[in-house]
Design a protein around this motif. Sequence first.
Motif, PDB file in Angstrom:
ATOM      1  N   ASP A  62       0.878  -1.557  -0.270  1.00 44.06           N
ATOM      2  CA  ASP A  62      -0.085  -0.179   0.392  1.00 44.06           C
ATOM      3  C   ASP A  62       0.918   1.514   0.085  1.00 44.06           C
ATOM      4  O   ASP A  62       2.130   1.293   0.760  1.00 44.06           O
ATOM      5  N   THR A  63       0.788   2.141  -0.680  1.00 50.17           N
ATOM      6  CA  THR A  63       1.404   3.458  -0.950  1.00 50.17           C
ATOM      7  C   THR A  63       0.456   4.915  -0.883  1.00 50.17           C
ATOM      8  O   THR A  63      -0.565   4.531  -0.914  1.00 50.17           O
ATOM      9  N   ALA A  64       1.406   5.370  -0.825  1.00 54.90           N
ATOM     10  CA  ALA A  64       0.416   6.818  -0.189  1.00 54.90           C
ATOM     11  C   ALA A  64      -0.413   7.143  -1.555  1.00 54.90           C
ATOM     12  O   ALA A  64       0.940   7.339  -2.507  1.00 54.90           O
ATOM     13  N   GLY A  65      -1.367   8.011  -1.352  1.00 55.42           N
ATOM     14  CA  GLY A  65      -1.984   8.957  -2.832  1.00 55.42           C
ATOM     15  C   GLY A  65      -2.265   9.963  -2.626  1.00 55.42           C
ATOM     16  O   GLY A  65      -2.959  11.091  -3.358  1.00 55.42           O
ATOM     17  N   ARG A  66      -0.961  10.873  -2.560  1.00 57.40           N
ATOM     18  CA  ARG A  66      -0.386  12.220  -2.025  1.00 57.40           C
ATOM     19  C   ARG A  66      -0.529  12.682  -3.753  1.00 57.40           C
ATOM     20  O   ARG A  66       1.125  13.245  -3.871  1.00 57.40           O
ATOM     21  N   LEU A  67      -1.153  12.854  -4.976  1.00 57.36           N
ATOM     22  CA  LEU A  67      -0.712  13.061  -6.161  1.00 57.36           C
ATOM     23  C   LEU A  67      -0.958  15.330  -6.188  1.00 57.36           C
ATOM     24  O   LEU A  67      -0.417  14.810  -7.172  1.00 57.36           O
ATOM     25  N   HIS A  68      -1.055  15.267  -5.399  1.00 49.74           N
ATOM     26  CA  HIS A  68      -0.761  16.571  -5.108  1.00 49.74           C
ATOM     27  C   HIS A  68       0.060  17.346  -4.865  1.00 49.74           C
ATOM     28  O   HIS A  68       0.313  18.522  -5.604  1.00 49.74           O
ATOM     29  N   ASN A  69       1.388  16.602  -4.450  1.00 44.21           N
ATOM     30  CA  ASN A  69       2.846  16.667  -4.190  1.00 44.21           C
ATOM     31  C   ASN A  69       3.428  15.855  -4.724  1.00 44.21           C
ATOM     32  O   ASN A  69       4.349  14.612  -4.364  1.00 44.21           O
ATOM     33  N   LYS A  70       3.394  15.558  -6.204  1.00 44.33           N
ATOM     34  CA  LYS A  70       4.040  15.111  -7.574  1.00 44.33           C
ATOM     35  C   LYS A  70       5.246  14.577  -7.179  1.00 44.33           C
ATOM     36  O   LYS A  70       5.601  13.377  -7.470  1.00 44.33           O
ATOM     37  N   VAL A  71       5.927  15.288  -6.789  1.00 49.38           N
ATOM     38  CA  VAL A  71       7.665  15.432  -6.758  1.00 49.38           C
ATOM     39  C   VAL A  71       8.041  14.360  -5.695  1.00 49.38           C
ATOM     40  O   VAL A  71       8.493  13.256  -5.558  1.00 49.38           O
ATOM     41  N   ASN A  72       6.899  14.883  -4.351  1.00 47.89           N
ATOM     42  CA  ASN A  72       7.450  14.178  -3.203  1.00 47.89           C
ATOM     43  C   ASN A  72       7.086  12.381  -3.284  1.00 47.89           C
ATOM     44  O   ASN A  72       7.507  11.735  -3.526  1.00 47.89           O
ATOM     45  N   LEU A  73       5.803  12.039  -3.623  1.00 47.42           N
ATOM     46  CA  LEU A  73       5.208  10.896  -4.746  1.00 47.42           C
ATOM     47  C   LEU A  73       6.094   9.943  -5.338  1.00 47.42           C
ATOM     48  O   LEU A  73       6.573   9.246  -4.733  1.00 47.42           O
ATOM     49  N   MET A  74       6.418  10.934  -5.971  1.00 46.23           N
ATOM     50  CA  MET A  74       7.695  10.349  -8.037  1.00 46.23           C
ATOM     51  C   MET A  74       8.541   9.782  -6.665  1.00 46.23           C
ATOM     52  O   MET A  74       9.030   8.726  -6.602  1.00 46.23           O
ATOM     53  N   ASN A  75       9.625  10.410  -5.629  1.00 44.80           N
ATOM     54  CA  ASN A  75      10.565  10.169  -5.047  1.00 44.80           C
ATOM     55  C   ASN A  75      10.281   8.931  -4.215  1.00 44.80           C
ATOM     56  O   ASN A  75      11.372   8.010  -4.203  1.00 44.80           O
ATOM     57  N   GLU A  76       9.301   9.184  -3.825  1.00 46.01           N
ATOM     58  CA  GLU A  76       9.127   8.177  -2.554  1.00 46.01           C
ATOM     59  C   GLU A  76       8.429   6.740  -2.813  1.00 46.01           C
ATOM     60  O   GLU A  76      10.064   5.812  -2.860  1.00 46.01           O
ATOM     61  N   LEU A  77       8.213   6.447  -4.610  1.00 44.58           N
ATOM     62  CA  LEU A  77       8.024   5.283  -5.143  1.00 44.58           C
ATOM     63  C   LEU A  77       9.087   4.521  -6.112  1.00 44.58           C
ATOM     64  O   LEU A  77       9.407   3.409  -6.372  1.00 44.58           O
ATOM     65  N   ASN A  78       9.889   5.197  -6.492  1.00 44.64           N
ATOM     66  CA  ASN A  78      11.431   4.928  -7.623  1.00 44.64           C
ATOM     67  C   ASN A  78      12.115   4.864  -5.985  1.00 44.64           C
ATOM     68  O   ASN A  78      13.218   3.644  -6.208  1.00 44.64           O
ATOM     69  N   LYS A  79      12.052   5.298  -5.048  1.00 44.09           N
ATOM     70  CA  LYS A  79      13.103   4.698  -3.461  1.00 44.09           C
ATOM     71  C   LYS A  79      12.593   2.831  -3.267  1.00 44.09           C
ATOM     72  O   LYS A  79      13.468   2.890  -2.740  1.00 44.09           O
ATOM     73  N   ILE A  80      10.918   3.160  -3.307  1.00 44.03           N
ATOM     74  CA  ILE A  80      10.607   1.621  -3.318  1.00 44.03           C
ATOM     75  C   ILE A  80      11.144   1.028  -4.115  1.00 44.03           C
ATOM     76  O   ILE A  80      11.117  -0.207  -3.904  1.00 44.03           O
ATOM     77  N   ARG A  81      11.687   1.312  -5.088  1.00 52.50           N
ATOM     78  CA  ARG A  81      10.940   0.324  -6.594  1.00 52.50           C
ATOM     79  C   ARG A  81      12.675  -0.245  -6.470  1.00 52.50           C
ATOM     80  O   ARG A  81      12.583  -1.332  -6.861  1.00 52.50           O
ATOM     81  N   ARG A  82      13.321   0.516  -6.389  1.00 57.32           N
ATOM     82  CA  ARG A  82      14.557   0.474  -5.714  1.00 57.32           C
ATOM     83  C   ARG A  82      15.149  -0.461  -4.614  1.00 57.32           C
ATOM     84  O   ARG A  82      15.489  -1.783  -5.027  1.00 57.32           O
TER      85      ARG A  82
END
Length: 298
Positions: free
Chosen positions: A187-207
């Motif tokens: 389950d991941t965060a749904g903070r679409l209004h802050n796209k940069v933070n969400l992208m960084n978070e998801l990229n870190k999880i993916r790595r």
Amino acid sequence: MGLFAKLREGLTKTRDSLMGRVDTLVKETRKIDEDFYEELEDILLMSDCGMKATTAIMDELRRRVSENKVKDADTAKQMLKDIMIEQMDIPRPPLRWPMVMLVVGVNGAGKTTTIGKLALRFQNIGRRIILCAADTFRAAAADQLTVWAERARVPIVKHAEGADPAAVVYDGIQSAKARDSDVIIIDTAGRLHNKVNLMNELNKIRRIVDRELPDASKEVLLVLDGTTGQNGLIQAKQFKEIAGVTSIALTKLDGTAKGGIVIAVADALQIPVKFVGVGEQAEDLMPFEAQAFVEALI
């Protein structure tokens, strides 16, 4: 109740209020002319098929009707159904185990509930599942997921609110390895209004997932609220850009008369719709099949 009957019942609002008008139009049409096409186009647009998908459907219908010299509206209706099925029937790679499923979507779309229902579905086919509560930003997100974990009788890994989501994922993977799990659902965060933070978070999880489970099958499932209509399509485009979405689950379709959003999303993103939700019960999250969907709709 069989799966098709349940799907048909779940799509009642869309079928009765809008798509049912297709049947009425066909019965009242004496000849296929411009008025017929315009009325049909209006019906598709009002069911939230979207301008792009509707235009593509109508252009192809006109072509087939002309090419086959079709005169009766009933044959045109069957052609319409065939075209809609083709638009939504996007190839899906087969499931491989072990699998890591990263679930994304805005808060309120039904993300946590969908994860719980997926856990039950995987369990019913004999797979070992572990849930990972990496939405540490939203208060009570982990608690909600825990309720579903208990209901499905599957383990869950979670940290305190505000913890680093990537750390939760790392611990979840280690636990999954120890338990020889087939599926990790994150389950991941749904903070679409802050796209940069969400992208960084998801990229870190993916790595972390790629490093710790290099041979596992990876899937990014986007959960969309079907009642949001075209706003859902906008969300889908943004999440595709941010998260590299590979499949979609459309929820709450029983609560809307605009089930055509399934067509709009599949056409615009060219990403397969994998599940549709047509009710509150666990079995109401159903694998998506384009032909069954269209047959239930029209």
